[in-house]
Design a protein around this motif. Structure first.
Motif, PDB file in Angstrom:
ATOM      1  N   LEU A  43       0.836  -1.203   0.000  1.00 14.22           N
ATOM      2  CA  LEU A  43       0.000   0.000   0.000  1.00 14.22           C
ATOM      3  C   LEU A  43       0.869   1.250   0.000  1.00 14.22           C
ATOM      4  N   ALA A  44       1.969   1.214   0.742  1.00 13.81           N
ATOM      5  CA  ALA A  44       2.885   2.356   0.763  1.00 13.81           C
ATOM      6  C   ALA A  44       3.391   2.678  -0.631  1.00 13.81           C
ATOM      7  N   GLU A  45       3.714   1.640  -1.391  1.00 12.99           N
ATOM      8  CA  GLU A  45       4.190   1.856  -2.761  1.00 12.99           C
ATOM      9  C   GLU A  45       3.106   2.523  -3.614  1.00 12.99           C
ATOM     10  N   GLU A  46       1.872   2.080  -3.455  1.00 11.75           N
ATOM     11  CA  GLU A  46       0.775   2.677  -4.226  1.00 11.75           C
ATOM     12  C   GLU A  46       0.570   4.133  -3.846  1.00 11.75           C
ATOM     13  N   ASP A  54       2.217  16.831   0.519  1.00 13.61           N
ATOM     14  CA  ASP A  54       2.935  16.381   1.710  1.00 13.61           C
ATOM     15  C   ASP A  54       2.134  15.366   2.526  1.00 13.61           C
ATOM     16  N   THR A  55       0.808  15.498   2.519  1.00 13.12           N
ATOM     17  CA  THR A  55      -0.021  14.556   3.276  1.00 13.12           C
ATOM     18  C   THR A  55       0.106  13.151   2.709  1.00 13.12           C
ATOM     19  N   GLY A  56       0.030  13.031   1.393  1.00 14.48           N
ATOM     20  CA  GLY A  56       0.160  11.730   0.756  1.00 14.48           C
ATOM     21  C   GLY A  56       1.537  11.132   0.956  1.00 14.48           C
ATOM     22  N   ARG A  57       2.546  11.963   0.793  1.00 16.31           N
ATOM     23  CA  ARG A  57       3.909  11.464   0.984  1.00 16.31           C
ATOM     24  C   ARG A  57       4.146  11.080   2.449  1.00 16.31           C
ATOM     25  N   GLY A  58       3.535  11.828   3.368  1.00 19.13           N
ATOM     26  CA  GLY A  58       3.666  11.486   4.781  1.00 19.13           C
ATOM     27  C   GLY A  58       3.016  10.151   5.087  1.00 19.13           C
ATOM     28  N   LEU A  59       1.865   9.885   4.477  1.00 19.80           N
ATOM     29  CA  LEU A  59       1.195   8.605   4.666  1.00 19.80           C
ATOM     30  C   LEU A  59       2.057   7.467   4.124  1.00 19.80           C
ATOM     31  N   ALA A  60       2.640   7.675   2.943  1.00 30.19           N
ATOM     32  CA  ALA A  60       3.503   6.645   2.354  1.00 30.19           C
ATOM     33  C   ALA A  60       4.691   6.357   3.274  1.00 30.19           C
ATOM     34  N   ARG A  61       5.305   7.400   3.804  1.00 30.84           N
ATOM     35  CA  ARG A  61       6.446   7.208   4.712  1.00 30.84           C
ATOM     36  C   ARG A  61       6.035   6.414   5.953  1.00 30.84           C
ATOM     37  N   HIS A  62       4.872   6.762   6.492  1.00 34.63           N
ATOM     38  CA  HIS A  62       4.411   6.089   7.708  1.00 34.63           C
ATOM     39  C   HIS A  62       4.147   4.608   7.446  1.00 34.63           C
ATOM     40  N   LEU A  63       3.533   4.302   6.318  1.00 29.39           N
ATOM     41  CA  LEU A  63       3.257   2.919   5.959  1.00 29.39           C
ATOM     42  C   LEU A  63       4.548   2.138   5.730  1.00 29.39           C
ATOM     43  N   PHE A  64       5.489   2.758   5.040  1.00 26.83           N
ATOM     44  CA  PHE A  64       6.778   2.108   4.832  1.00 26.83           C
ATOM     45  C   PHE A  64       7.452   1.803   6.170  1.00 26.83           C
ATOM     46  N   GLU A 231      12.694   3.091  16.036  1.00 30.17           N
ATOM     47  CA  GLU A 231      13.138   4.377  16.568  1.00 30.17           C
ATOM     48  C   GLU A 231      13.848   5.190  15.494  1.00 30.17           C
ATOM     49  N   SER A 232      14.666   4.523  14.689  1.00 30.43           N
ATOM     50  CA  SER A 232      15.369   5.208  13.611  1.00 30.43           C
ATOM     51  C   SER A 232      14.406   5.798  12.590  1.00 30.43           C
ATOM     52  N   LEU A 233      13.316   5.083  12.331  1.00 31.28           N
ATOM     53  CA  LEU A 233      12.355   5.543  11.335  1.00 31.28           C
ATOM     54  C   LEU A 233      11.249   6.409  11.937  1.00 31.28           C
ATOM     55  N   GLY A 234      11.245   6.557  13.252  1.00 22.15           N
ATOM     56  CA  GLY A 234      10.291   7.457  13.892  1.00 22.15           C
ATOM     57  C   GLY A 234       8.858   6.980  13.824  1.00 22.15           C
TER      58      GLY A 234
END
Length: 251
Positions: A43-46, A54-64, A231-234
């Motif tokens: 899902l992160a890739e999609e 920024d909201t979409g990219r933030g969601l992708a980062r969180h999923l990753f 922790e590294s990925l927050g």
């Protein structure tokens, strides 16, 4: 290590995204199961492919980040590479690539080059540069310049000149100035930088990641811990379920 530059953890760069109460991905998010980390990754890739803000990219980062934290052995390295592709800030990208390499048990020379590592050089040239630095500090600029005439030595000095104030050109000029045991004024920070540079050069392929990155341009050193991935990925891996517009503990 921290004395050479401010150490910033990845968490400071990859802050956990706070998701809005409504999102076009709502149904998919709520169907995610922490027992299936690959679902988060896919899902992160999609989301990353379609994100235009920024909201979409933030969601992708969180999923990753959740995917990696839920299954570090299988997804950790791939996630860090994917996050690096989303990152626009150079230091943050280098941190992620370094972390990806540390998560890969097959780290080799190609991995170092991927994070902008130092290009190859002859051992004799590295030794000549190290000798030149020692002669320079002792106020024996003539000897330093003689060592720099070793084949490949100036190439090494010019390749990594950003380690020095004023670069390779300034160093050669200073060698011409400080002769006959007239010692140059070397600050504690400059001395430490030189010594670390020498150690990294002489260590060759056995140098540490911090040494490799120092040679790669004198940039701030990178501190990452593959054993503390979440922790590294927050990200808070204890809240992997998306309910009512928020990441929560799973019932």
């Amino acid at each position: 290590m921290t004395g050479l530059g401010q150490v910033v953890t990845l968490a400071a760069v990859l802050s956990s995204a706070t998701q809005p109460s409504t999102t076009p991905w709502e149904t998919r998010l709520e169907s995610l199961d922490p027992g299936d980390p690959m679902g988060y990754f896919e899902l992160a890739e999609e989301v990353a492919d379609e994100a235009d803000d920024d909201t979409g990219r933030g969601l992708a980062r969180h999923l990753f980040a959740l995917a990696a934290s839920l299954d570090p052995p299988r997804l950790g390295r791939s996630v860090c590479l994917a996050l690096a592709d989303l990152e626009t800030e150079d230091l943050a990208k280098r941190r992620l690539l370094a972390l990806a390499s540390l998560l890969d048990e097959r780290v080799g020379r190609s991995s170092r080059e991927q994070v902008g590592g130092a290009p190859p050089y002859e051992t004799s040239a590295a030794l000549a540069v190290a000798d030149a630095l020692a002669y320079y500090r002792a106020g024996r600029g003539g000897r330093a310049l003689a060592r720099l005439r070793t084949p490949g030595a100036m190439d090494v000095l010019e390749a990594y000149g950003t380690v020095f104030r004023g670069g390779a050109t300034r160093f050669v000029e200073d060698c011409q100035l400080y002769r006959a045991h007239r010692k140059p004024p070397v600050s504690e920070s400059d001395l430490l930088r030189m010594l670390r540079f020498e150690a990294a050069l002489l260590a060759g392929d056995n140098r540490t990641w911090s040494g490799d990155l120092l040679l790669a341009g004198g940039r701030p050193l990178i501190e990452v811990d593959p054993n503390r991935l979440q922790e590294s990925l927050g990200v808070d891996v204890t809240r992997p379920c998306y309910r009512d517009g928020q990441w929560q503990h799973c019932n």
